[in-house]
Design a protein around this motif. Sequence first.
Motif, PDB file in Angstrom:
ATOM      1  N   ASP A   1       4.442   1.260   0.558  1.00  0.00           N
ATOM      2  CA  ASP A   1       4.640   2.978   0.836  1.00  0.00           C
ATOM      3  C   ASP A   1       3.325   3.772   0.067  1.00  0.00           C
ATOM      4  N   GLU A   2       2.372   4.009   0.717  1.00  0.00           N
ATOM      5  CA  GLU A   2       0.928   4.776   1.278  1.00  0.00           C
ATOM      6  C   GLU A   2       0.312   4.078  -0.042  1.00  0.00           C
TER       7      GLU A   2
ATOM      8  N   GLN B   1       5.821   3.722  -4.396  1.00  0.00           N
ATOM      9  CA  GLN B   1       4.426   4.884  -4.007  1.00  0.00           C
ATOM     10  C   GLN B   1       3.763   4.736  -4.769  1.00  0.00           C
TER      11      GLN B   1
ATOM     12  N   THR C   1       9.479   8.117   2.115  1.00  0.00           N
ATOM     13  CA  THR C   1       9.873   7.111   1.032  1.00  0.00           C
ATOM     14  C   THR C   1      11.767   7.127   0.879  1.00  0.00           C
TER      15      THR C   1
HETATM   16 MG    MG Z   1       6.453   9.392  -0.153  1.00  0.00          MG
END
Ligand code: MG
Lengths: 293, 242, 320
Positions: B165-166, B86, B44
């Motif tokens: 992000d994810e 995220q 991240t």
């Molecule tokens: Mg992360």
Amino acid sequence: MHFGPHLLLAALEGLVTSAVLALTALGLSLVFGVMRVVNVAHGEFFMLGAVLAWAVSTAISGHPAVGFVAALVIAPLLVGLVALVAERLVLRRLNYNPEGTIVATIGMLYIIQQLALTFYGPEARPVEPPFSYRILLPWFGYSGYKLSVVAASAILLVITWLVLTRTRIGLIMRATQYDRETAQAFGIPVERVYAGVFAVGAMLAAIAAVLIVPISQAHYLMGQDPLLLSFIVVIIGGLGSLRGTVVAAILIGLSDGIISMFFSPTLAKIIATLVVAMVLVFRPQGLFGTTPR
Amino acid sequence: MTPLLTTKGLSRHFGGLRAVDGVDFTLMPGEIRAIIGPNGAGKTTFVSLLSGRIRPSSGMVVFDGADITAMPAYKRVRLGVAYTFQITSVFANLTAFDNVALPVQRTLTDGRTKGQVRSGVMAALERTGLAERAGTLAGQLSYGHQRLLEVAMGLALKPRLLILDEPTQGLADSEIDNFITLVREIARDAAVLLIEHNMPVVMQLAGRITVFNSGKILAEGTPGEIRANAEVQDAYLGAAHG
Amino acid sequence: MRNASPAKTYALHISVIALLFALNFVLPDYHQGLFARIMALAVFAMGYNLLFGYVGLLSLGHAMFFSAGLYGAGLTVYHLGWGVPEAFVAGVACGALLALVIGLLALRTSGVAFMIVTMMFAQVFYLLILYFAAWTGGDQGLVIQQASRVIAIGGASFDLTDPTVRYMSALALFSIILLVTLAVVCSRFGRVLVAIRENEERTKMLGYDTVANKLTAVVASGAICAASGAAYALLFGYVGSSFASVQYSILPLLWVLLGGAATTLGPLIGTLFMYYVTDITSGFTSAYLLIVGVALILLVLFFPKGILGSIRERWLRWLP
Ligand SMILES: [Mg+2]
Ligand SMILES: Nc1ncnc2c1ncn2[C@@H]1O[C@H](COP(=O)(O)OP(=O)(O)O)[C@@H](O)[C@H]1O
């Protein structure tokens, strides 16, 4: 008088201002430091202390010292009680939300001020000092009472410092200040700590006011300047730092006395306020403060 | 072909912690790249450095041949670097429509697209299957739909590089299938940089995989190569798949 | 705003304006005067609301923008003998310029620091007015003579001290600002402002220069508040330092909270309500500040959305 004695006099007067200011600002700083609440009504707690001191000391006959000592005990207690009620009824319900509490304490400011005007009146009234001993210096005599104010304030500051750094109460307060949620998780009664801190903060202002009424009189608008000056002190000294607060109070108190010898008081205030605003804009951690967490 | 994005010696320290530590990274246009690695590996932080959300301690970032290391985040977005968070951070009190209208109107003022806000918004919502929810407050959408809305907002920016992000965290299996189709579609116009823990998703989507560990690139290669890499097995796959 | 049909919204706002227009002919003299004052001050509240309601920036120093307009218009008339329109423009320009400078400084801070910094700058402004009492009249203030408050357009001349002219001038300003606010709120810019209020970090990552947007909002807000101040000076013929005091920074906050922050008509409703509450209670108490204080506390505690905000939440979801 020559320049030297003149300066000494200004410095002494400045020291008295500093002493009272340090106590008042310390109250504001504690409340902000621990609760993250900006108490705009702080100056009104100061005023309330002075007005109650007048009420108590006039109600008690006999030697002025008796009335004064009674005022010194009763007025701060009453102010602390008012603060406690305000904390319970208002701040807690707002969950100490920073912006909501500012608006609410502005409301308290107006309420306290109006009630003082209604019940106490627009007059400025003096309180007799507990003793009128004058210390004779080579160039002039100086009020022994004023010097005792400085001493009293110094003692109170040391006590506060000891409580904050050496006792369990101080530890609990610092833990709460550091992280409210974690403190709560460790079983610290955060709400009681907040209530206590808010009351103590108001009481410090009230004590400062009781100390100052024999020198300057009680008046329903007298809370405005201490509020502004306390803000200045707390911001310059770094929010929530005890040492910074005391250093800044001495600095502001002394320079206030000395600057107003050379400039008009309005100009002095303009400069001071502007400087402080700029400090907040460009150095929010204060001049003496460390970087914020 | 010139790379779309490169970093040289990119580092970010938090106090003594080297969250990202001297990373040299290259991404080609049109690529779908996955970044994997254990929690706390610095993934991240790395993409935050690319998007400009945080400043690097040292090193540089080059996008499309231009040094953008010192460029503020909002300008990078205008250049075409889009980032989805995220932690879901749609505007909960605004409708799905308004959430997407913000990026759409942004590209309109940049002159990257012509046309009306409404049609742009509806196009982005339709691609993510949210068209029927246009009038719903984002905060009242299901978690999966909020993730999709987040993607729709990224899409609406017409990015040249979309950083996710994810994105599949918390999605149901059926939603994940749609998501994979969506990313393939996006990749026709933009490079996609994808941080992902779900290995099947990574294996299906990514052309290449970069493995992060302790702030450094541990390995890089095709899914097959990464699967065969013993070091990666130790550091990550082993841990993740028991 | 949710799924508002523009026609419906504009119809509502135009009818409010039409209603205020009609009231001029039915209100008794006293209330006609009060309404003129309320409309002029509602402009102040609308300017405040733009920043507080829509961008989420809580300033405690807006008295300085109001009084920049007040003195910018008042002093040019008083000392330089300027005509009413020029003086009005001067007032608005002063407010906009001041807002630009203050915005550049204060926007480096946020949250509580922003509140305190704006309060301190306003205090400096207030003290400057006292310090330059030779020009500003200090806390005594200055009275602007009737002769200087006449607008001559072509052959016709309008005397701002005439109750109907005054009412209509206040209404004209109010209507313009109301419609401008409505247009801004429904515009793309308005959408960005709300996004900044909701989540500034996210807004940046959508490619917006949030600082520039906030600065624009501060200048617009300052200019609107200054327009209110300039109009107040010209319509009511008095400028004084009390308009620059902290209390006049708190009042617009109170009006907006009461009427409903981030609603276009809330500022008018709040100002109207507060004025009439004080007016009615002044019969049996002079404790004006007590009412202000209690109202502030009750509002933040129990009614944080204000009158129109609560109505919107329950019934009229489409209200802008
Ligand atoms: Mg992360
Ligand atoms: N703002 C920050 N301040 C301090 N440490 C941080 C900050 N952000 C991330 N870290 C630390 O940097 C390391 C990498 O974090 P992150 O990039 O979030 O990892 P990943 O996304 O790979 O799980 C972690 O140890 C994390 O605790």
